[in-house]
Design a protein around this motif. Structure first.
Motif, PDB file in Angstrom:
ATOM      1  N   ALA A  41     -17.651  61.507 -25.971  1.00  0.00           N
ATOM      2  CA  ALA A  41     -18.596  61.424 -27.091  1.00  0.00           C
ATOM      3  C   ALA A  41     -19.411  62.716 -27.199  1.00  0.00           C
ATOM      4  N   PRO A  55     -24.964  61.785 -28.311  1.00  0.00           N
ATOM      5  CA  PRO A  55     -24.400  60.446 -28.076  1.00  0.00           C
ATOM      6  C   PRO A  55     -25.080  59.677 -26.943  1.00  0.00           C
ATOM      7  N   ASP A  58     -27.169  56.703 -27.813  1.00  0.00           N
ATOM      8  CA  ASP A  58     -26.540  55.401 -28.061  1.00  0.00           C
ATOM      9  C   ASP A  58     -26.733  54.451 -26.881  1.00  0.00           C
ATOM     10  N   ALA A  71     -22.872  57.428 -32.842  1.00  0.00           N
ATOM     11  CA  ALA A  71     -21.472  57.142 -33.192  1.00  0.00           C
ATOM     12  C   ALA A  71     -21.350  56.913 -34.693  1.00  0.00           C
ATOM     13  N   ARG A  75     -19.651  59.602 -37.344  1.00  0.00           N
ATOM     14  CA  ARG A  75     -18.484  59.088 -38.078  1.00  0.00           C
ATOM     15  C   ARG A  75     -18.666  59.305 -39.585  1.00  0.00           C
ATOM     16  N   SER A  95     -18.326  51.364 -35.617  1.00  0.00           N
ATOM     17  CA  SER A  95     -19.246  51.915 -34.620  1.00  0.00           C
ATOM     18  C   SER A  95     -19.866  50.833 -33.747  1.00  0.00           C
ATOM     19  N   VAL A  99     -16.764  50.997 -30.499  1.00  0.00           N
ATOM     20  CA  VAL A  99     -17.381  52.321 -30.397  1.00  0.00           C
ATOM     21  C   VAL A  99     -16.503  53.320 -29.644  1.00  0.00           C
ATOM     22  N   TRP A 100     -15.857  52.921 -28.557  1.00  0.00           N
ATOM     23  CA  TRP A 100     -15.060  53.889 -27.789  1.00  0.00           C
ATOM     24  C   TRP A 100     -13.774  54.247 -28.522  1.00  0.00           C
ATOM     25  N   SER A 102     -13.641  54.384 -31.713  1.00  0.00           N
ATOM     26  CA  SER A 102     -14.152  55.266 -32.763  1.00  0.00           C
ATOM     27  C   SER A 102     -14.315  56.691 -32.245  1.00  0.00           C
ATOM     28  N   TRP A 103     -14.885  56.834 -31.043  1.00  0.00           N
ATOM     29  CA  TRP A 103     -15.042  58.179 -30.469  1.00  0.00           C
ATOM     30  C   TRP A 103     -13.680  58.828 -30.242  1.00  0.00           C
TER      31      TRP A 103
END
Length: 140
Positions: A41, A55, A58, A71, A75, A95, A99-100, A102-103
Motif C-alpha cells: 500500500a 496508507p 487506514d 485506499a 483508488r 475499499s 481492501v487488500w 484493491s491495493w
C-alpha cells in the motif's frame, strides 16, 4: 546524446488493466500484498506521488468499521488519472470489503500503465583525419 520516447501502452483506455481478483495475472504483486500488505500500500501511494505513509492512516480507521480513507482516495484518484470507468459507490465497496485486493489491483495498474520509455542512443561520429603536411620542417 540520448532521446527518450514513451513506449506503447499495454492497457485499454477506460478500463482497469486487470480485474479486482486477478491475482494470478501478477504473482509478484500477489505475494507482495499477501506477505506485506502495508508495504504494498505504501509503494502504491509513493508511485501515485503521495506520501508513502499515507496508507498507514487506514490502520487507525480499520477498527471502527469505516471505509479506509487512503485506499478509497487513491483508488478514486487512480480512476480519475487514467480515465477508468467506475463509480464512487463501487470504489467505496471495494475499499471497504476487499481492501487488500484493491491495493493489489492498483499496484498492477501502475505497473502496466508505467509506460516504460524507449531510449534511443544517438552518437555523433566524427572522422578525424590528419592535417595535410605542408612541408617538411627540419630542426637543427
Amino acid at each position: 546524446m540520448a532521446q527518450v520516447y514513451p513506449g506503447p501502452s499495454l492497457v485499454e483506455e477506460g478500463q482497469w488493466s486487470t480485474a479486482l481478483l486477478d491475482c494470478f495475472e501478477d504473482m509478484a504483486t500477489c505475494c507482495y500484498g499477501f506477505w506485506c500488505g502495508p508495504c504494498l500500500a505504501c509503494t502504491v501511494a509513493g508511485r501515485m506521488k503521495e506520501h508513502y505513509c499515507l496508507p498507514l492512516c487506514d490502520i487507525c480507521f480499520s477498527g471502527w468499521g469505516c471505509v479506509p480513507p487512503a485506499a478509497y482516495g487513491l483508488r478514486v484518484a487512480m480512476r480519475n488519472r487514467y480515465k477508468i470507468k467506475g463509480s464512487v459507490l463501487n470504489d467505496i465497496c471495494v475499499s471497504w470489503c476487499c481492501v487488500w485486493c484493491s491495493w493489489c489491483q492498483m499496484h498492477r495498474e501502475l505497473k502496466l500503465r508505467n509506460m516504460r520509455p524507449i531510449i534511443v542512443n544517438i552518437q555523433n561520429v566524427v572522422s578525424m583525419q590528419p592535417a595535410p603536411m605542408m612541408g617538411h620542417v627540419v630542426m637543427h
